[in-house]
Scaffold this motif. Structure first.
Motif, PDB file in Angstrom:
ATOM      1  N   GLN A 248     -33.194   2.247  12.427  1.00 58.66           N
ATOM      2  CA  GLN A 248     -31.887   2.201  11.793  1.00 58.66           C
ATOM      3  C   GLN A 248     -31.018   1.173  12.520  1.00 58.66           C
ATOM      4  O   GLN A 248     -31.106   1.033  13.741  1.00 58.66           O
ATOM      5  N   VAL A 250     -27.169   0.491  13.465  1.00 60.08           N
ATOM      6  CA  VAL A 250     -25.919   1.250  13.569  1.00 60.08           C
ATOM      7  C   VAL A 250     -24.765   0.280  13.774  1.00 60.08           C
ATOM      8  O   VAL A 250     -24.981  -0.899  14.078  1.00 60.08           O
ATOM      9  N   TYR A 260     -22.009   6.963  16.242  1.00 61.00           N
ATOM     10  CA  TYR A 260     -22.354   7.009  14.828  1.00 61.00           C
ATOM     11  C   TYR A 260     -23.838   7.338  14.663  1.00 61.00           C
ATOM     12  O   TYR A 260     -24.224   8.177  13.835  1.00 61.00           O
ATOM     13  N   GLY A 261     -24.690   6.701  15.448  1.00 58.38           N
ATOM     14  CA  GLY A 261     -26.122   6.928  15.346  1.00 58.38           C
ATOM     15  C   GLY A 261     -26.516   8.364  15.671  1.00 58.38           C
ATOM     16  O   GLY A 261     -27.377   8.957  15.014  1.00 58.38           O
ATOM     17  N   GLN A 263     -24.562  11.044  15.390  1.00 54.04           N
ATOM     18  CA  GLN A 263     -24.061  11.942  14.346  1.00 54.04           C
ATOM     19  C   GLN A 263     -24.861  11.841  13.045  1.00 54.04           C
ATOM     20  O   GLN A 263     -25.086  12.855  12.369  1.00 54.04           O
ATOM     21  N   HIS A 264     -25.279  10.627  12.683  1.00 53.56           N
ATOM     22  CA  HIS A 264     -25.892  10.426  11.365  1.00 53.56           C
ATOM     23  C   HIS A 264     -27.410  10.471  11.357  1.00 53.56           C
ATOM     24  O   HIS A 264     -28.014  10.729  10.306  1.00 53.56           O
ATOM     25  N   TYR A 265     -28.047  10.224  12.530  1.00 57.28           N
ATOM     26  CA  TYR A 265     -29.499  10.109  12.528  1.00 57.28           C
ATOM     27  C   TYR A 265     -30.233  11.010  13.510  1.00 57.28           C
ATOM     28  O   TYR A 265     -31.429  11.249  13.340  1.00 57.28           O
ATOM     29  N   ARG A 267     -29.107  14.206  14.825  1.00 50.40           N
ATOM     30  CA  ARG A 267     -28.728  15.618  14.907  1.00 50.40           C
ATOM     31  C   ARG A 267     -29.180  16.369  13.681  1.00 50.40           C
ATOM     32  O   ARG A 267     -29.340  15.795  12.611  1.00 50.40           O
TER      33      ARG A 267
END
Length: 267
Positions: A248, A250, A260-261, A263-265, A267
């Motif tokens: 990914q 970020v 951001y990474g 939180q979005h990828y 967890r």
């Protein structure tokens, strides 16, 4: 996703362009409660503020993998180290200064940063790392054996950087590794010092499978780390060839990309 360990580069990745850890990144990392390891070319003293802010108690990786350490009760607890061969370091500093007389050269031991002149490059590094060097005469300092983890070269001249890389390639000194960080830094360590070495150490100690690990990075010296972990995340400010290894992309280091990474990828 069951990520049990996160590894992160610092400059250009976790830290913003001013060399600071944003409150947003810090809060997300602490609240995620996933073990977090800094993997940096920096020295322990340059990592200490972030270690404290993130309340990190586990192993950390400094000097591009030449040092694995953690915060002890009074000082750094060394878990593994790979020092530069002193004679090689001494010869290299002498040759560099003879060929590149205006080059900014620094040496590092466990707790100190040494340089022989204060120039714009040193002032820039001091501002970013919030540390100050000890001013020395290299000839006097290297007159007897010293423990040296890293030689750091700083130049703002792209032509000089290419000249340095060519010089080191042609010199072909045994036992050293060198990696460019961004467009400005060239860092020389023992050949055993790569970021992946420190990660291997922690994965073995914690009995982690590859798919349980993730890493954030932005530079060429991050490639061994990014290629080793199960979930590599690369910053938007990274070069195209670094982005090519990412699962990914970020946001940039100035836009809390690590937070951001997570939180979005992760967890």
């Amino acid at each position: 996703m069951a990520i049990k360990q996160i590894f992160s580069d610092m400059d250009g990745t976790l830290l913003n362009s001013q060399g600071d850890l944003s409150p947003e990144n810090a809060q997300i990392i602490r609240e995620a409660k996933i073990p977090f390891t800094l993997v940096s070319a920096r020295s322990p003293m340059e990592m200490e503020t972030v270690i404290n802010d993130l309340q990190l108690t586990g192993p950390q990786i400094g000097y591009n993998g030449a040092l694995i350490f953690k915060k002890g009760s009074t000082d750094w607890e060394i878990l593994e180290e790979n020092l530069l061969d002193f004679d090689t370091a001494q010869a290299l500093v002498t040759r560099l200064q003879n060929k590149f007389s205006d080059l900014s050269v620094s040496l590092y031991d466990l707790n100190h940063w040494y340089t022989d002149k204060i120039d714009a490059a040193i002032e820039y590094e001091a501002k970013i790392t919030k540390t100050s060097p000890d001013l020395i005469d290299f000839k006097d300092y290297l007159a007897k054996p010293r423990e040296i983890f890293k030689i750091m070269l700083i130049t703002f001249d792209e032509t000089q950087m290419q000249g340095l890389l060519t010089f080191l390639d042609e010199l072909a000194l045994p036992g050293i590794a060198y990696a460019q960080s961004g467009s400005t830094y060239l860092e020389i360590t023992d050949q055993a010092a790569v970021k992946s070495k420190g990660i291997h150490y922690i994965m073995q100690e914690e009995q982690l499978a590859v798919h349980e690990t993730a890493a954030f990075g932005d530079g060429h010296n991050d490639l061994p780390m990014l290629e080793l972990v199960g979930y590599p995340l690369v910053m938007a400010n990274a070069a195209t060839e670094i982005k090519a290894v990412a699962k990914q992309i970020v946001p940039s280091n100035d836009n809390n990309g690590v937070g951001y990474g997570i939180q979005h990828y992760l967890r």
